[in-house]
Design a protein around this motif. Structure first.
Motif, short mmCIF file in Angstrom:
data_model
loop_
_atom_site.label_atom_id
_atom_site.label_comp_id
_atom_site.label_asym_id
_atom_site.label_seq_id
_atom_site.Cartn_x
_atom_site.Cartn_y
_atom_site.Cartn_z
N ASN A 23 0.83 -1.21 0.00
CA ASN A 23 0.00 0.00 0.00
C ASN A 23 0.86 1.26 0.00
O ASN A 23 0.51 2.26 -0.63
CB ASN A 23 -0.99 -0.01 1.17
N THR A 24 2.01 1.23 0.68
CA THR A 24 2.94 2.36 0.65
C THR A 24 3.47 2.56 -0.77
O THR A 24 3.54 3.68 -1.27
CB THR A 24 4.10 2.14 1.64
N GLN A 27 0.95 4.13 -2.96
CA GLN A 27 0.86 5.56 -2.68
C GLN A 27 2.01 6.31 -3.34
O GLN A 27 1.83 7.41 -3.86
CB GLN A 27 0.89 5.79 -1.16
N THR A 96 7.84 10.74 -4.65
CA THR A 96 8.08 9.32 -4.42
C THR A 96 9.12 9.12 -3.32
O THR A 96 8.94 8.30 -2.41
CB THR A 96 8.54 8.65 -5.73
N VAL A 99 7.59 9.78 0.15
CA VAL A 99 6.73 8.69 0.63
C VAL A 99 7.58 7.51 1.09
O VAL A 99 7.35 6.95 2.17
CB VAL A 99 5.73 8.25 -0.46
#
Length: 143
Positions: A23-24, A27, A96, A99
């Motif tokens: 999920n990271t 994102q 990117t 995150v």
């Protein structure tokens, strides 16, 4: 020898946090989960702490198909590989990197490559799951 159409699919192993990691990455890069199967009472092999963990997951990051799962072998996840992703702009690369760096660390900041490869920039980030990502983009100073 005849060339065959082969697609190499990276398979990432995680220590009890596969779903959080994927999920990271979604994102950070965008993409979608294609398949998700979990360990159940029937498939956990008697290890009840595995129930509900990810047995196998397939997903897309951009045009790249990847797979992952929670690993219960001795030694845990093997994070010795590095994953390289090229972004279309410095802004996308910085997003990117930010995150991936949450709970991880930036190994080297986004900067131009040395000559003669200075038409691009690169950064290294180790995410909180132990994987190193090399994020590249065009060098805005050379466009």
């Amino acid at each position: 020898m005849e060339q065959k159409k082969v697609q190499i699919i990276p398979y990432l192993a995680f220590c009890d946090n596969c779903e959080e990691a994927v999920n990271t990455y979604l994102q950070a890069f965008g993409g979608e989960i294609l398949h998700l199967s979990r360990y159940s009472e029937e498939t956990c092999g008697g290890y009840t702490d595995r129930i509900g963990k990810v047995m196998h997951m397939e997903f897309h990051l951009g045009a790249t198909r990847m797979s992952a799962g929670d690993n219960f072998e001795a030694g845990g996840a093997n994070t010795h590989i590095k994953l390289m992703i090229h972004m279309d702009s410095k802004e996308e690369a910085l997003h990117t990197i930010s995150v991936l760096a949450e709970g991880g660390s930036i190994l080297w900041p986004l900067q131009p490559h040395p000559k003669p490869d200075d038409g691009g920039c690169g950064s290294g980030t180790k995410d909180r799951f132990g994987y190193t990502w090399i994020i590249t983009c065009p060098n805005p100073g050379k466009q």
